[in-house]
Design an enzyme around this catalytic site. Structure first.
Site, PDB file in Angstrom:
ATOM      1  N   LYS A  69      -9.651 -23.140  23.230  1.00 57.17           N
ATOM      2  CA  LYS A  69      -8.531 -23.973  22.797  1.00 57.17           C
ATOM      3  C   LYS A  69      -8.948 -25.427  23.001  1.00 57.17           C
ATOM      4  CE  LYS A  69      -3.924 -25.504  23.991  1.00 57.17           C
ATOM      5  NZ  LYS A  69      -2.897 -25.553  25.068  1.00 57.17           N
ATOM      6  N   GLY A 101       4.995 -30.062  28.414  1.00 57.19           N
ATOM      7  CA  GLY A 101       5.808 -30.039  29.624  1.00 57.19           C
ATOM      8  C   GLY A 101       7.178 -30.660  29.503  1.00 57.19           C
ATOM      9  N   GLY A 146       6.156 -27.692  24.587  1.00 58.18           N
ATOM     10  CA  GLY A 146       7.519 -28.153  24.356  1.00 58.18           C
ATOM     11  C   GLY A 146       8.596 -27.105  24.456  1.00 58.18           C
ATOM     12  N   ASN A 172       3.630 -22.636  28.885  1.00 57.51           N
ATOM     13  CA  ASN A 172       3.278 -22.611  30.294  1.00 57.51           C
ATOM     14  C   ASN A 172       4.440 -23.106  31.152  1.00 57.51           C
ATOM     15  OD1 ASN A 172       1.162 -22.386  32.496  1.00 57.51           O
ATOM     16  ND2 ASN A 172       1.799 -24.516  32.729  1.00 57.51           N
ATOM     17  N   THR A 173       4.783 -24.399  31.016  1.00 57.76           N
ATOM     18  CA  THR A 173       5.784 -24.988  31.902  1.00 57.76           C
ATOM     19  C   THR A 173       7.144 -24.320  31.770  1.00 57.76           C
ATOM     20  OG1 THR A 173       4.621 -27.091  31.647  1.00 57.76           O
ATOM     21  CG2 THR A 173       6.788 -27.167  32.660  1.00 57.76           C
TER      22      THR A 173
END
Length: 265
Positions: free
Chosen positions: A100, A161, A188, A209-210
């Protein structure tokens, strides 16, 4: 949804949810959240991996590699040169051609540098990598990356994030409409409804992730995201009803009146 396979280059996945490894309260919680998500792809920031854990374990030891495919990323790179070098290190360390590509252009918004991203991707494709670039939600940039030979494009939904959800669904829709490779929305997504909205646009997968790691209960949020991605995908494939300005009764009066006339006759 076993017949709905996601194909990225030579890889195939049943799950359309990719997950990350940062910001979890502990590696044990991360591992449990990964399993709860049902994800088959997990991305790892090569530049942020710690190899000196006192337990003797590294981040990779907490990833179920029999169930998950590693997707190393070039997070922390600000030039194409650094991204290419990081990708090559990842291939040697982890034994995968997947990468990535992240080349950041602004340290505050973490928006990608389009020119450097394209340059890095062109070189990595020539080097035999399966390239998935993180990029702004720009249809032109995504098309350029596809033409460069990328196996997928990964437009952001909102800044990394931020948890703002899909800020520009129209751009994402155009990107998907024009793409001949998978479109994986990256960055996002903050909660399950964001994930469903993104998938209902027709994108092929989500990377988050976040939204999971920073939740009060990451494992529970991982389960919610799994369900949301599946629901959004099902809704897209089913085809939503047409929107109307005025009401349209579920039980039309015309049928009721015809039934009454038949009964009187």
């Amino acid at each position: 949804m076993s017949d709905d396979t996601l194909r990225v280059g030579a890889y195939e996945f049943a799950s359309r949810l990719f997950v990350g490894t940062g910001k979890y309260p502990s590696l044990d919680v991360m591992q449990a959240a990964h399993l709860a998500s049902g994800a088959q792809v997990v991305t790892v920031a090569i530049r942020r991996m710690h190899l000196d854990d006192k337990s003797g374990k590294t981040l990779v030891d907490y990833i179920e590699r029999t169930k998950m495919t590693l997707l190393p990323n070039t997070a922390g790179c600000y030039t194409a040169k650094d991204a290419v070098l990081t990708a090559k290190l990842a291939r040697e360390a982890l034994g995968t051609d997947l990468i990535k590509v992240e080349v950041i252009g602004d340290p505050e918004t973490l928006y990608p540098d389009t020119r450097e991203t394209i340059a890095a991707c062109e070189e990595l494709v020539r080097e035999g990598f399966t390239v998935l670039p993180y990029i702004i939600d720009d249809p032109v940039a995504c098309k350029r990356l596809e033409e460069a030979g990328c196996a997928a494009v990964m437009p952001l939904a909102a800044p990394i994030g931020s948890g703002l959800g899909v800020c520009n669904p129209y751009s994402i829709s155009i990107i998907k409409e024009r793409a001949n490779v998978p479109v994986i929305v990256d960055a996002g997504v903050g909660t399950a409804s964001d994930a469903t909205i993104a998938m209902e646009l027709g994108v092929d997968a989500l990377l988050m992730n976040t939204g999971i790691a920073a939740a009060a209960d990451p494992v529970r949020m991982a389960r919610a995201m799994k369900a949301a991605v599946e629901a959004g995908r099902d809704a897209f494939l089913a085809g939503r009803m047409a929107k109307r300005l005025y009401a349209n009764a579920s039980s039309p009066m015309e049928n009721l009146i015809a039934t009454k006339h038949a009964e009187r006759a």
